[in-house]
Motif scaffolding. Structure first.
Motif, PDB file in Angstrom:
ATOM      1  N   UNK A 124       0.827  -1.212   0.000  1.00 50.91           N
ATOM      2  CA  UNK A 124       0.000   0.000   0.000  1.00 50.91           C
ATOM      3  C   UNK A 124       0.858   1.258   0.000  1.00 50.91           C
ATOM      4  N   UNK A 125       1.994   1.215   0.735  1.00 50.31           N
ATOM      5  CA  UNK A 125       2.887   2.382   0.742  1.00 50.31           C
ATOM      6  C   UNK A 125       3.363   2.674  -0.662  1.00 50.31           C
ATOM      7  N   UNK A 126       3.764   1.596  -1.335  1.00 54.58           N
ATOM      8  CA  UNK A 126       4.275   1.764  -2.686  1.00 54.58           C
ATOM      9  C   UNK A 126       3.206   2.406  -3.574  1.00 54.58           C
ATOM     10  N   UNK A 127       1.974   1.893  -3.439  1.00 53.48           N
ATOM     11  CA  UNK A 127       0.866   2.462  -4.236  1.00 53.48           C
ATOM     12  C   UNK A 127       0.664   3.934  -3.902  1.00 53.48           C
ATOM     13  N   UNK A 128       0.682   4.235  -2.604  1.00 57.85           N
ATOM     14  CA  UNK A 128       0.428   5.616  -2.190  1.00 57.85           C
ATOM     15  C   UNK A 128       1.536   6.542  -2.691  1.00 57.85           C
ATOM     16  N   UNK A 129       2.783   6.056  -2.642  1.00 52.21           N
ATOM     17  CA  UNK A 129       3.896   6.870  -3.126  1.00 52.21           C
ATOM     18  C   UNK A 129       3.715   7.157  -4.614  1.00 52.21           C
ATOM     19  N   UNK A 148       9.831  17.594   0.948  1.00 51.75           N
ATOM     20  CA  UNK A 148      10.021  16.837   2.193  1.00 51.75           C
ATOM     21  C   UNK A 148       9.026  15.686   2.286  1.00 51.75           C
ATOM     22  N   UNK A 149       7.797  15.964   1.918  1.00 58.08           N
ATOM     23  CA  UNK A 149       6.763  14.942   1.985  1.00 58.08           C
ATOM     24  C   UNK A 149       7.103  13.793   1.037  1.00 58.08           C
ATOM     25  N   UNK A 150       7.581  14.145  -0.152  1.00 60.91           N
ATOM     26  CA  UNK A 150       7.921  13.137  -1.158  1.00 60.91           C
ATOM     27  C   UNK A 150       9.047  12.234  -0.654  1.00 60.91           C
ATOM     28  N   UNK A 151      10.129  12.849  -0.183  1.00 62.12           N
ATOM     29  CA  UNK A 151      11.245  12.037   0.298  1.00 62.12           C
ATOM     30  C   UNK A 151      10.841  11.236   1.521  1.00 62.12           C
ATOM     31  N   UNK A 152      10.005  11.795   2.358  1.00 65.03           N
ATOM     32  CA  UNK A 152       9.486  11.069   3.510  1.00 65.03           C
ATOM     33  C   UNK A 152       8.771   9.802   3.062  1.00 65.03           C
ATOM     34  N   UNK A 159      11.927   1.869   4.076  1.00 62.20           N
ATOM     35  CA  UNK A 159      12.019   1.439   5.470  1.00 62.20           C
ATOM     36  C   UNK A 159      11.134   0.230   5.745  1.00 62.20           C
ATOM     37  N   UNK A 160       9.922   0.276   5.246  1.00 62.25           N
ATOM     38  CA  UNK A 160       8.997  -0.837   5.463  1.00 62.25           C
ATOM     39  C   UNK A 160       9.546  -2.100   4.798  1.00 62.25           C
ATOM     40  N   UNK A 161      10.130  -1.894   3.609  1.00 60.60           N
ATOM     41  CA  UNK A 161      10.713  -3.036   2.893  1.00 60.60           C
ATOM     42  C   UNK A 161      11.834  -3.658   3.718  1.00 60.60           C
ATOM     43  N   UNK A 162      12.690  -2.797   4.288  1.00 63.85           N
ATOM     44  CA  UNK A 162      13.807  -3.311   5.091  1.00 63.85           C
ATOM     45  C   UNK A 162      13.270  -4.031   6.330  1.00 63.85           C
ATOM     46  N   UNK A 163      12.246  -3.474   6.930  1.00 65.76           N
ATOM     47  CA  UNK A 163      11.590  -4.135   8.072  1.00 65.76           C
ATOM     48  C   UNK A 163      11.140  -5.536   7.676  1.00 65.76           C
ATOM     49  N   UNK A 190       7.144   7.888   9.557  1.00 65.83           N
ATOM     50  CA  UNK A 190       5.723   7.972   9.224  1.00 65.83           C
ATOM     51  C   UNK A 190       5.103   9.237   9.803  1.00 65.83           C
ATOM     52  N   UNK A 191       5.416   9.511  11.070  1.00 68.65           N
ATOM     53  CA  UNK A 191       4.841  10.705  11.707  1.00 68.65           C
ATOM     54  C   UNK A 191       5.305  11.978  10.990  1.00 68.65           C
ATOM     55  N   UNK A 192       6.604  11.994  10.683  1.00 67.77           N
ATOM     56  CA  UNK A 192       7.164  13.161  10.006  1.00 67.77           C
ATOM     57  C   UNK A 192       6.486  13.382   8.654  1.00 67.77           C
ATOM     58  N   UNK A 193       6.405  12.298   7.880  1.00 69.48           N
ATOM     59  CA  UNK A 193       5.834  12.398   6.537  1.00 69.48           C
ATOM     60  C   UNK A 193       4.359  12.778   6.604  1.00 69.48           C
ATOM     61  N   UNK A 194       3.652  12.178   7.550  1.00 69.57           N
ATOM     62  CA  UNK A 194       2.226  12.469   7.675  1.00 69.57           C
ATOM     63  C   UNK A 194       2.031  13.936   8.046  1.00 69.57           C
ATOM     64  N   UNK A 195       2.920  14.454   8.901  1.00 70.15           N
ATOM     65  CA  UNK A 195       2.792  15.864   9.281  1.00 70.15           C
ATOM     66  C   UNK A 195       3.035  16.784   8.079  1.00 70.15           C
TER      67      UNK A 195
END
Lengths: 505, 517
Positions: A124-129, A148-152, A159-163, A190-195
């Motif tokens: 889903x992250x990939x789709x959203x990006x 900033x939002x884009x790089x976030x 990050x999720x992939x590495x997890x 996630x918090x940073x990007x969402x903000x």
């Protein structure tokens, strides 16, 4: 470019090298971890390399397809606009992961689900990006927050992939700490990007706009208090600061960390702390510095600028002493004489129906009716300059049809007489009346008292006497009266005289 | 008209056949003539065909590039431009142009601290690597030259004004003083073009022409836009001003400024020659107009129409200009106010008085040029001469407009094309110095309709070198002037060379709200 096999081979060579340097004592532990971590089977290795390649592609995407600030294809924007909708799905999944992992201590089945949810959140992250990128690229968005939002978003996906890759090692107890820390970092990203995303949608001050004022003050956040327009601060204090202080204490140059260009900045103070102590003028640094002897090194305004005037200091003192309010409009003991305010302009009716006649007049030889502006409710100006010597009372009376729309009558140097005052009294929206250089003597001038909008009356160069001029006092809303070169105000003394200005009640 | 039979002028072919010559010769002539005519015509036709294909479907209109804009058959009317865009504060404007650039430090921008820095070098950080003119770029030093004159506070606002402007100083409560004008040009010609037309290159219409085009005339008998040049004073360093400063550029030439001469007859050849009365003149003009109309129908050049309008204006000016220039009915108080200088045609005081008379008679825009401000050397010798010419006249004009009730709807603008340097050009001595061109800050003022009275806008740094607060660019300034006259500078446009041209140019400009009443 290297193909997959070559890549694999070179990775293996690297691994061999690492093993050979095992002798180094300090890295021993690390190598041991790496040995456990690094993939052993061809399959996992392929997965890792694929992930690496994928991450590189994702990182390079914004560098290859640059956000150039220009809108692109419609379909990109159409799809892109689903980004705000789709983006909440991975957020939900991702927040669920640590909950499931924690809950797994009590119910192991939940932990099993965590892996699946993590996988979902990656997809889903990939789709959203992708949708987000389409939105920014297609809609032509640029700017620091967008970037900033884009790089976030990209960092989050990787990050999720590495997890996802690290989790099996944690689950098998091979490496205990990498996955939890990674997950924590991902949640922070996630918090940073969402903000950043929230800032894009709602604006920077949205989050803290209604934060209680004391907390805001504590955090030094935003403009906690805005000065009200029309307040004593806005009308008298701000102009003093603006003209005497802001060139050194403003956004361009902020000496001593102090800015005086807005109410909140003034109240915030500078490096030496607050400069205004509400209710205590004696302890306010601002007043102290402007009331020193001008020769004092600390005197303000510095650099040889003229000192504040005594009345300005009196206003500042009273304003601070009485609470330094951003809203108060009056202060006890301070009376400032203000120039009379101009009346708000009253719109006239629409004269469009008379337009054909007005156009015909404009092309003819006689008087003209000129629109004040493109907006019909601004009215018409009666212009007689081309035919002034022959324009008389009868011709003026013939214009009665247009009277409600005429806001200014230019009758200077025409042949009109006192008789026209009767006609003019019916020009109900008249704001300015020019009678300079006419034979008007002012007899019956009080008839114009019915004209509630009349603010300008020019009687220069007429035979208006002092007695008739006295009658003008009955015209309440007049602001600008001109009697230059008349018996009421002989030219010889006129040069030194000011036009009469009257205050409104 | 006598025509030689073998004349090759094909336009007069018919006449040949009526001549008493042998029939055989006539036939030979006809054959010759037809062949010539055929070849001549054929060449032209080919040319026209090529032209038509080049112009596509727009060739039918006389002004091809304007064919797709409103009013293609002539200039767009104010109705089409929707002007004025809002109710204006000022109906007319008077622009006192101080050509050559007055030194702001000696007149308006009071810097008392500079006295202590006499002959010290201007810090490099202030200059910030700026490229200077060729006149001072080679100087080894840039010694600070404080103003030679003391300043005093005037009016309720307590504004500091130089002792050179003791009369203008009395006006400060009515003035909007702008200390932070700044320009992109450092030499006279581009800078003066930029101030007037919004562009350094010639070919763009000036402010007055835009106003003429946008707002039209208030008076059928006088031009909408008039230019008054002040007589040259040989003691001053005069830079040339030329008619392209009041040119209408790509707008029709009927919007160009009409100059009045600074000496003798205000308009040359305006009086009819002996023996020609008004009636004869009228008939002549009617006939010329008919011929011009035919020309217009044939060629479709809009300039032909402009010429017709100009002949008509000249005819009406034969009556209106003598009345305008007849100062015999001015009361004594006028001379007390403007001074005796005003009786001498071409003096700055005379031009100011004329500007007031034009304002009374409905001239939309009057521009008065005063040259000589280019004080590269001998500031202490020249500046008092300049100020003596200008100071009292400016005071008189604003005061006169005010007492006559004209200042409410007349905007007066005073200023040059740039400022002058704080450092001395050439040698600095105890009692003299020179000042070079300085584009980064200069002072101008406005008064009357729409301008906020009694304020000083913007601040410069301690050297009067850079803007410290609230800069006003030339385009912002022009946008603000247009605003006072009820015009949104972004909407007063004319399509030329494929662009929606405007006075403020393509770079975004802002109306400076702080300058407005």
């Amino acid at each position: 470019m290297m193909n997959g096999k070559e890549l694999l081979a070179s990775a293996n060579r690297l691994l061999e090298k690492l093993r050979k340097t095992r002798a180094a004592g300090q890295v021993k532990e690390l190598i041991a971890v790496a040995d456990r971590l690094l993939p052993k089977s061809e399959l996992t290795r392929a997965v890792w390399l694929a992930s690496l390649g994928f991450s590189v592609v994702l990182l390079l995407l914004p560098l290859i397809v640059k956000l150039d600030g220009r809108p692109h294809a419609d379909w990109e924007q159409f799809l892109g606009r689903f980004h705000p909708l789709a983006v909440h799905l991975p957020i939900g999944f991702l927040v669920l992961v640590p909950l499931l992992e924690l809950a797994g201590f009590y119910r192991p089945a939940l932990r099993e689900a965590a892996s699946f949810v993590l996988g979902l959140s990656f997809v889903c992250s990939l789709g959203a990006v992708m949708l987000g990128f389409l939105l920014a690229f297609g809609g032509g968005s640029t700017g620091a927050v967008v970037t900033r939002h884009m790089w976030g978003g990209i960092a989050l996906t990787i990050g999720v992939l590495v997890c996802l890759l690290a989790r099996p090692f944690w689950e098998s107890d091979a490496v205990a700490l990498v996955y939890p820390w990674l997950l924590t970092c991902v949640l922070l990203v996630l918090m940073y990007t969402a903000h950043q995303g929230g800032t894009l949608t709602h604006g920077a001050s949205y989050l803290v706009e209604y934060l209680p004022a004391p907390v805001k003050h504590l955090l030094r956040l935003g403009d906690s208090a805005q000065a009200a327009p029309g307040s004593f601060y806005a009308k008298h204090i701000h102009p003093i600061l603006d003209s005497n202080c802001v060139s050194c204490h403003g956004p361009a140059s902020t000496k001593g960390g102090l800015r005086l260009d807005s109410y909140s900045q003034l109240m915030r103070g500078g490096k030496d702390g607050a400069v205004v102590v509400a209710g205590n003028a004696g302890n306010s640094l601002l007043l102290h510095r402007v009331t020193l002897a001008p020769s004092d090194k600390q005197f303000m305004p510095a650099e040889g600028k003229p000192p504040l005037k005594p009345e300005e200091i009196a206003w500042l003192t009273a304003w601070i002493q009485q609470g330094a309010s951003p809203t108060a409009t009056k202060l006890a003991g301070i009376a400032i004489e203000e120039a009379p305010e101009e009346l708000p302009i009253k719109p006239v009716g629409d004269y469009s129906a008379l337009m054909p006649e007005i156009v015909q007049m404009a092309q003819g030889q006689g008087a003209k009716l000129v629109p004040v502006s493109h907006n019909p409710s601004d009215g018409l100006i009666l212009n007689t300059v081309d035919i002034a010597p022959t324009f008389n009372d009868a011709q003026l009376a013939a214009l009665m049809k247009f009277a409600p729309y005429i806001v200014e009558a230019e009758l200077g140097r025409t042949a009109v007489t006192n008789a026209s005052l009767d006609t003019l009294a019916k020009f109900s929206n008249l704001r300015a009346l020019h009678l300079e250089g006419t034979a008007v003597t002012g007899d019956g001038i009080q008839k114009l008292a019915e004209l509630s909008q009349l603010t300008y009356l020019n009687l220069s160069g007429t035979k208006v006497t002092a007695a008739a001029a006295a009658q003008i006092g009955s015209l309440k809303n007049l602001r600008h009266v001109y009697l230059y070169n008349t018996p009421a105000q002989p030219a010889a003394t006129a040069a030194a005289m000011q036009p009469i200005a009257r205050k409104t009640e | 008209m006598k025509q030689h039979p073998l004349c090759t002028d094909t336009e007069h072919a018919e006449n040949v056949l009526e001549l008493p010559i042998p029939a055989g010769l006539k036939q030979e002539w006809m054959a010759l003539e037809n062949r010539r005519r055929f070849l001549g015509r054929a060449g032209k036709v080919l040319g026209w065909a090529a032209m038509a294909s080049l112009m596509g479907n727009r060739g039918a209109s006389g002004d091809a590039h304007a064919a797709d804009m409103p009013g293609a058959q002539g200039p767009p009317s104010p109705a089409e431009l929707k002007l004025p865009h809002f109710a204006p504060k000022a109906k007319r404007a008077i622009y006192l142009f101080m050509s050559g650039a007055p030194p702001q430090i000696d007149l308006w921008d009071y810097k008392p601290n500079l006295a202590a820095l006499y002959d010290k070098d201007l810090p490099d950080s202030v200059r910030g690597g700026q490229q200077l003119t060729g006149m001072t770029a080679g100087q080894a030093r840039f010694p600070i030259a404080p103003s030679h004159w003391a300043f005093k506070r005037y009016g309720k606002t307590g504004t500091w004004v130089s002792d050179l402007l003791q009369n203008t100083g009395k006006l400060v409560d009515d003035l909007t003083i702008i200390k932070t004008l700044n320009t992109d040009a450092i030499n006279h010609e581009p800078a003066i073009m930029l101030m007037n037309t919004g562009n350094m290159n010639p070919g763009k219409p000036c402010l007055g022409s835009w106003l003429s085009y946008g707002l039209g005339s208030m008076n059928d008998n006088l031009p909408t836009f008039m230019v008054l040049q002040t007589k040259v004073n040989p003691k001053e360093n005069n830079q040339p001003v030329s008619s392209r400063l009041w040119s209408s550029g790509f707008l029709s030439s009927e919007y160009a400024g009409v100059g009045l001469r600074s000496g003798g007859d205000p308009v040359l050849f305006l009086t009819d020659p002996n023996g020609v009365d008004r009636e004869v003149r009228r008939k002549m003009l009617d006939a010329v107009e008919q011929i011009n109309r035919q020309t217009y129908e044939e060629l479709g050049d809009p300039e032909t129409n402009a010429r017709i309008a100009q002949y008509e204006m000249a005819y009406r000016m034969q009556a209106s200009v003598p009345e305008l220039a007849d100062l015999s009915k001015e009361p004594q108080s006028t001379w007390d106010l403007y001074g005796e200088d005003a009786k001498e045609p071409g003096s700055f005081a005379y031009n100011c008085l004329m500007a007031r008379r034009m304002a009374e008679r409905g001239v939309r825009f009057t521009q008065v040029y005063k040259r000589g401000w280019d004080v590269h050397t001998n500031v202490t010798g020249t500046l008092p001469i300049l100020c003596q010419e200008v100071d009292r006249a400016c005071y008189a004009l604003v005061t006169d407009l005010k007492q006559r009730g004209l200042l409410d709807d007349t905007l007066v603008v005073w200023g040059g094309e740039f400022g002058r340097t704080v450092y001395s050009q050439g040698g600095l001595t105890a009692d003299n110095y020179g000042r070079d061109h300085h584009p980064r800050c200069f002072t101008g003022w406005m008064a009357g309709g729409g301008a906020r009275p009694g304020i000083t806008y913007g601040e410069t740094d301690e050297y009067s070198y850079n803007v410290a607060k609230d800069p006003v660019t030339v385009r912002d300034y022009n946008a603000t002037i247009l605003h006072c006259l009820g015009i949104d500078h972004n909407k007063l446009i004319y399509r030329s060379q494929g662009l929606d041209q405007k006075l403020t140019g393509p770079v975004p400009a802002n109306v400076v709200q702080g300058l407005l009443a």
